[in-house]
Design an enzyme around this catalytic site. Sequence first.
Site, PDB file in Angstrom:
ATOM      1  N   HIS A  57       0.849  -1.214   0.000  1.00 24.41           N
ATOM      2  CA  HIS A  57       0.000   0.000   0.000  1.00 24.41           C
ATOM      3  C   HIS A  57       0.873   1.250   0.000  1.00 24.41           C
ATOM      4  CE1 HIS A  57      -3.902   2.065   0.988  1.00 24.41           C
ATOM      5  NE2 HIS A  57      -3.013   3.030   1.114  1.00 24.41           N
ATOM      6  N   HIS A  59       1.570   5.347  -2.136  1.00 28.64           N
ATOM      7  CA  HIS A  59       1.085   6.403  -3.046  1.00 28.64           C
ATOM      8  C   HIS A  59       2.297   7.008  -3.753  1.00 28.64           C
ATOM      9  CE1 HIS A  59      -3.109   6.535  -1.578  1.00 28.64           C
ATOM     10  NE2 HIS A  59      -2.536   6.011  -0.505  1.00 28.64           N
ATOM     11  N   GLN A 152      -9.396   9.385  -5.465  1.00 32.28           N
ATOM     12  CA  GLN A 152      -9.153  10.078  -4.181  1.00 32.28           C
ATOM     13  C   GLN A 152     -10.321  10.986  -3.766  1.00 32.28           C
ATOM     14  OE1 GLN A 152      -5.849  10.807  -1.916  1.00 32.28           O
ATOM     15  NE2 GLN A 152      -7.815  11.037  -0.878  1.00 32.28           N
ATOM     16  N   HIS A 210      -9.329   1.872  -0.104  1.00 32.18           N
ATOM     17  CA  HIS A 210      -9.198   2.591   1.154  1.00 32.18           C
ATOM     18  C   HIS A 210     -10.558   2.447   1.823  1.00 32.18           C
ATOM     19  CE1 HIS A 210      -5.692   4.258  -0.748  1.00 32.18           C
ATOM     20  NE2 HIS A 210      -5.389   4.968   0.322  1.00 32.18           N
ATOM     21  N   GLU A 213     -11.085   4.645   6.595  1.00 33.24           N
ATOM     22  CA  GLU A 213      -9.918   5.319   7.187  1.00 33.24           C
ATOM     23  C   GLU A 213     -10.465   6.499   7.985  1.00 33.24           C
ATOM     24  OE1 GLU A 213      -6.962   6.852   4.490  1.00 33.24           O
ATOM     25  OE2 GLU A 213      -5.512   7.191   6.106  1.00 33.24           O
ATOM     26  N   ASP A 309       2.383   3.277   2.907  1.00 35.12           N
ATOM     27  CA  ASP A 309       1.379   4.289   2.575  1.00 35.12           C
ATOM     28  C   ASP A 309       2.008   5.582   2.040  1.00 35.12           C
ATOM     29  OD1 ASP A 309      -1.159   5.322   2.203  1.00 35.12           O
ATOM     30  OD2 ASP A 309      -1.639   5.536   4.322  1.00 35.12           O
TER      31      ASP A 309
END
Length: 424
Positions: A57, A59, A152, A210, A213, A309
Amino acid sequence: MLDLLIQNASLPDGRTGMSVAVRGGKIVEISAGLHAPAHEILDAGGYLLSPHFVDPHFHMDATLSYGLPRVNQSGTLLEGIALWGELKPLLTADALIERALTYCDWAVAKGLLAIRSHVDTSDPSLLAVDALLAVKKQVAPYITLQLVAFPQDGVLRSPGGVENLKRALDKGVDVVGGIPHFERTMLEGAASVKLLCEIAAERGLLVDMHCDESDDPLSRHIETLAFEAQRLGLQGRVTGSHCTSMHSMDNYYVSKLIPLIAESQVSVIANPLINITLQGRHDSYPKRRGMTRVPELMAAGVNVAFGHDCVMDPWYGMGSGDMLEVAHMGLHVAQMTSQNGIRQCFDAVTTNAAKVMHLQGYGLEVGCDASFVLLQARDAVEAIRLRANRLKVWRKGKLLAETAEVVARLHVEGQFNEVSFSRT
Ligand code: FE2
């Protein structure tokens, strides 16, 4: 004739004095005290030979952008998302690619040879998607980069969200992502999970969302995700990332939820460095940890992995691609300090993460790729304790990176001494 013979290695399963033989990029034999002709013979000195690290995971479109265009002042998740929104119009493909390639160099040096990266699909230009597809191609000889189409701004909340995500998949993005807790309502969140799982089922793709969260105990999209995984026959192909709301949920509800996750074979990814930083921000004292229920999920047979992450991006200013740092934080936050618990945290950044990514040829077994890392540690527990130095990193039998053994030289009271922090 072997290509490579590594002797006197310790293995993550506890075996010591082992030899690992490599030919044609594959492991062809693992046995105690093997002697055979090889182009290269290496004495591992009793150090730990592990399958390479896997980050399930990340970005990569945001990495190394810390401070652009400004620093996250509150340090919160929501300011991070807002800041990313400010940065997006300023992004150029060249700068994004350069930062991603720099990060990939860091990753190789740390023995991290497989990364699943989410890529934001909210921008209709799909600039980040094209850039990371180019990076994926460029790094393919040394890193397996798997991309997740990540809306996102919410696949239903943002205009054109569904179309943009489908266009990203058409371009070759591997996995379907989502962010149900960021949709406008719980119902819209649940609708997004259903829609996205259906898109994945139609296209034969994996899912990684996701999911929850949040510190909101009523954020229960993981339940819908597990249900949809079963309904659509996606068992073993779906992952819920973060799932931090589970930390705050009522125990009675969780006693039903965890068996449902196990039954649907949904994997869960915790991101300890980020969860401990971003969750509990609305609390005074006591402050919640905010990481999902890792030992309880593992005990129920759920595949749980740890991700990094973020590294130096709008959400997090720390990090260096070190999955042992991730495991180290994970075991502290989850209080998994038994010897077995620590070994499970090592698995969370190696074998469990490889299972999330459906990596082929992964592992330290005959027939697997010779893609491993020699750590300056005697076993998995010590590797995490020391965030151990990566002495050598190989991919398919080819040496990719080396770091000299770290030894401190002391000059105390006129006595010369060397300290390595490793057990003898
Ligand atoms: Fe994330």
